[in-house]
Design an enzyme around this catalytic site. Structure first.
Site, short mmCIF file in Angstrom:
data_model
loop_
_atom_site.label_atom_id
_atom_site.label_comp_id
_atom_site.label_asym_id
_atom_site.label_seq_id
_atom_site.Cartn_x
_atom_site.Cartn_y
_atom_site.Cartn_z
N HIS A 1 -15.43 40.80 -78.86
CA HIS A 1 -14.59 41.99 -79.00
C HIS A 1 -14.88 42.91 -77.84
O HIS A 1 -15.92 42.83 -77.20
CB HIS A 1 -14.79 42.70 -80.34
CG HIS A 1 -16.19 43.19 -80.58
ND1 HIS A 1 -16.63 44.42 -80.19
CD2 HIS A 1 -17.25 42.59 -81.18
CE1 HIS A 1 -17.90 44.57 -80.53
NE2 HIS A 1 -18.30 43.47 -81.14
N GLY B 1 -24.11 48.33 -80.33
CA GLY B 1 -23.15 49.04 -81.16
C GLY B 1 -23.75 50.09 -82.06
O GLY B 1 -23.12 51.13 -82.32
N HIS C 1 -27.30 44.48 -72.56
CA HIS C 1 -27.34 45.79 -73.22
C HIS C 1 -28.47 46.66 -72.65
O HIS C 1 -28.27 47.85 -72.32
CB HIS C 1 -27.54 45.63 -74.72
CG HIS C 1 -26.28 45.37 -75.49
ND1 HIS C 1 -25.10 46.06 -75.27
CD2 HIS C 1 -26.02 44.50 -76.51
CE1 HIS C 1 -24.18 45.63 -76.11
NE2 HIS C 1 -24.71 44.69 -76.88
N ASN D 1 -11.49 68.04 -78.75
CA ASN D 1 -11.21 66.92 -77.87
C ASN D 1 -11.19 65.64 -78.69
O ASN D 1 -12.22 65.22 -79.24
CB ASN D 1 -12.27 66.82 -76.76
CG ASN D 1 -12.02 65.65 -75.84
OD1 ASN D 1 -10.95 65.05 -75.84
ND2 ASN D 1 -13.03 65.31 -75.05
N ARG E 1 -11.29 62.45 -91.22
CA ARG E 1 -11.91 62.17 -89.93
C ARG E 1 -12.19 63.47 -89.17
O ARG E 1 -11.30 64.29 -88.96
CB ARG E 1 -11.00 61.27 -89.10
CG ARG E 1 -10.65 59.95 -89.77
CD ARG E 1 -11.62 58.88 -89.43
NE ARG E 1 -11.50 58.55 -88.02
CZ ARG E 1 -10.58 57.73 -87.52
NH1 ARG E 1 -9.69 57.16 -88.32
NH2 ARG E 1 -10.55 57.48 -86.23
N ASP F 1 -27.61 45.97 -82.42
CA ASP F 1 -26.21 45.64 -82.61
C ASP F 1 -26.07 44.64 -83.74
O ASP F 1 -26.99 44.50 -84.57
CB ASP F 1 -25.59 45.11 -81.30
CG ASP F 1 -26.20 43.79 -80.82
OD1 ASP F 1 -27.12 43.27 -81.49
OD2 ASP F 1 -25.77 43.29 -79.77
N GLY G 1 -27.01 46.20 -87.50
CA GLY G 1 -25.59 46.32 -87.22
C GLY G 1 -24.74 45.59 -88.23
O GLY G 1 -23.71 46.11 -88.70
N LYS H 1 -5.90 46.73 -79.24
CA LYS H 1 -7.19 47.38 -79.46
C LYS H 1 -8.30 46.35 -79.70
O LYS H 1 -8.12 45.37 -80.41
CB LYS H 1 -7.11 48.34 -80.65
CG LYS H 1 -8.28 49.31 -80.71
CD LYS H 1 -7.96 50.56 -81.50
CE LYS H 1 -9.06 51.58 -81.34
NZ LYS H 1 -8.79 52.82 -82.08
N ASN I 1 -23.89 55.32 -83.22
CA ASN I 1 -24.07 56.14 -84.43
C ASN I 1 -24.69 57.46 -84.00
O ASN I 1 -25.91 57.63 -83.95
CB ASN I 1 -24.95 55.42 -85.44
CG ASN I 1 -24.91 56.06 -86.81
OD1 ASN I 1 -25.13 57.26 -86.95
ND2 ASN I 1 -24.62 55.27 -87.83
#
Length: 612
Positions: free
Chosen positions: A11, A310, A136, A555, A456, A155, A186, A36, A314
């Site tokens: 991904h 990933g 990474h 923003n 959100r 991750d 993750g 996406k 957070n």
């Protein structure tokens, strides 16, 4: 020397070009393909990088892929054998793809690259492979401002590693230890993302945003039944409750029984259970990250920490680690997921494979993450003229004053300026802006502009020199990767009104004098805006502050739900016309919605984006 880094086939495919150790260009494939989290070969992103550098593929010295597929295949086979016969369906689903494509990934990559460069495969530059967590770690340490630092990567899974610890010194990264699949922080978080009805590898940030609406009533249950967490932060999962190692789903029936029923269906109503589950797994994640941070600091004895993977997106856990952890400072790679691993792979070749020295940059070496395509004012004018789109072209200072006035009048502005950002956050180049003082702006922008869930939160983009005036934070946070509390002096007394409300009803309460960027727990995901990296955005906020006394703006990313962030002026105009934004600013051109030709609502445009 030019090095091309590539990540693909899982991904967030991406490409990055490093020239003589300097990051020259980087972009995700999704921005060009308009799909996406596009996992396909990043042909369009590679073309952009080559165009930005003014070279062809034949001029590249090294090409590097971000992980090692043969080791990943080994992990898949061992996992299937360990869970046999229960993993047969998953095995039969995945093996044809591996046998036909991924197992001979080197051949596939060379074919795709040759098609881009229109050159024979034998003329292609050397092709190298880095390990996933090495990529990474390199993306976190090498662009960081530190000469010496610990590196923590977390991750879902790479080849085998799910959590890894490294020591970065000069131009070297030394691996220290790792936690291996199937035990993954993750994937644990993604299991709850799946169970609460959100999309894995996409909806984790929704789960984080939902957490403050709930109570962590399941935290102890998670620690008792799902996660064996040691004092040093290392852990093991109880795989009896999970299905991701051998099946086609993240969780199983035992998981459902443990938490009182089946998973929430996607798009169904969010109940208090989902909010409490979100709060619980968020609390567990923060505890794991804090314990790991303390252990890494004790073992390596360093003052600074770099984060990638990933889980490093957070921002709530990052904020707690910065405030409560033992490190003097923390730097997180803004493209912390797999997209950023393309960048890390390229830097790893330059510094470690080729042994070139490294001089840490002031601030960092990411150039504010503004590494994508940009369009000149003349190019924008050509697009507008070709389509006879009404607009007004203004000089810089007049433009800034006009936009600040519109924002102060509660208008919603699409803001398209300079090079596109690399990573999942819009940072003032491809942004939608609003007035943070407006009590109505949060719901207006969520429901009428972004077409997304009402709960959100939005982020404040605040002048770097004023951040501590409004938030319990000092120092830079240029990439929206730190959450901090609003200063008590700006909060409002919510009294009994707040205490009597539960869940989404908490949205009705105004909590501060900047309500549109204040989450229900008085937190905000802050972006500090720096004159050095984005003088144009900085100047706009300055003028807005001169007019209103408020040195920040809302923003949020320039897209609708399920759409990648806009890349081109055409993308921006299309999104503008299909939402209820009031104005669009493309470079120095201002477009007013009421001056545009009426456009029939094109539901086909919105339906092309799969809901995230």
């Amino acid at each position: 020397m030019d090095i091309l880094g590539i990540s693909a086939f899982y991904h967030d495919s991406a490409a990055c070009l490093v020239r003589d150790g300097r990051i020259l260009a980087a972009a995700q494939e999704e921005r060009f393909s308009r799909k996406k989290h596009d996992a396909g070969f990043p042909a369009l992103a590679i073309r952009f990088c080559l165009q930005k550098a003014g070279i062809s593929l034949a001029d590249i010295d090294h090409i590097v892929f971000y992980d090692k597929p043969l080791i990943k295949f080994e992990r898949l086979l061992e996992t299937y054998l360990a869970y046999a016969p229960s993993g047969l369906r998953s095995f039969l689903t995945s093996m044809p793809v591996w046998l036909n494509e991924k197992l001979d990934l080197k051949r596939l990559l060379r074919q795709e690259l040759a098609a881009i460069g229109t050159i024979p495969e034998q003329k292609l530059p050397p092709l190298l492979f880095a390990e996933h967590h090495q990529s990474h770690a390199a993306s976190a340490f090498f662009p960081s401002p530190f000469e010496r630092a610990a590196v923590l990567c977390m991750d879902g899974v790479g080849e085998w590693a799910t959590t890894s610890v490294w020591l970065g010194e000069g131009n070297r990264l030394t691996p220290k230890w790792e936690i291996r699949f199937p035990h993954s922080l993750g994937l644990l978080y993604s299991a709850f993302t799946y169970f609460t009805g959100f999309k894995v590898n996409s909806g984790e940030y929704k789960l984080m945003g939902l957490a403050p609406y709930g109570e962590p009533i399941f935290k102890d249950l998670i620690l008792e039944r799902l996660l064996d967490l040691k004092e040093d932060g290392t852990f093991r999962l109880n795989m009896r409750y999970f299905n991701y190692a051998q099946g086609l789903t993240m969780t199983n029936r035992r998981f459902e029984r443990l938490f009182g029923g089946p998973r929430r269906r996607p798009e169904a109503e969010i109940t208090q259970r989902e909010m409490d589950l979100a709060a619980s797994i968020q609390a567990v994640t923060e505890e794991v990250v804090l314990r790991l941070g303390r252990t890494v600091h004790q073992e390596l004895g360093v003052a600074h920490l770099c984060l990638a993977g990933g889980v490093a997106l957070n921002c709530v856990a990052n904020g707690r680690l910065l405030r409560e952890g033992p490190f003097e400072s923390i730097w997180t790679q803004p493209a912390a997921g797999d997209a950023g691993a393309a960048l890390g792979a390229a830097l790893s070749v330059w510094h470690q494979y080729l042994d070139h020295p490294r001089i840490p940059a002031a601030g960092d070496a990411m150039h504010g993450a503004y590494l994508g395509p940009e369009f000149s004012d003349d190019e924008i004018a050509a697009f507008l003229d070709a389509s006879s789109i009404p607009n007004q072209r203004l000089d810089d200072e007049t433009l800034m004053t006009r936009v600040a006035e519109l924002l102060a009048d509660e208008k919603v502005i699409g803001w398209f300026q300079g090079p596109m950002e690399f990573g999942p956050r819009a940072l003032g180049a491809r942004s939608i802006l609003g007035d943070p003082r407006s009590p109505r702006m949060q719901s207006v922008m969520n429901l009428k502009i972004k077409y997304r869930e009402s709960f959100r939160p939005f982020a404040p983009a605040v002048l770097a020199e004023r951040v501590s005036d409004y938030f319990e934070h000092s120092g830079p946070s240029p990439y929206m990767l730190i959450t901090a509390a609003v200063q008590p002096s700006w909060r409002l007394d919510t009294g009994a009104d707040d205490a009597s409300l539960f869940g989404i009803d908490k949205l009705r309460v105004q909590r501060s004098q900047i309500p549109a960027v204040t989450h229900v727990d008085h937190s905000a995901r802050i972006q500090t805006v720096h004159r050095e990296t984005n003088p144009r955005f900085h100047r706009l906020i300055e003028i807005f502050a001169e007019r209103t006394g408020c040195p920040m703006l809302i923003n949020t990313s320039f897209n609708v739900r399920g759409e990648p962030i806009v890349c081109t002026p055409e993308d921006a105009f299309r999104c503008f016309m299909h939402t209820e934004m009031d104005y669009l600013v493309l470079g120095n051109h201002v477009l007013a919605k009421h001056e545009q030709r009426p456009t029939a609502r094109d539901d086909a445009w919105l339906s092309q984006f799969e809901l995230d």
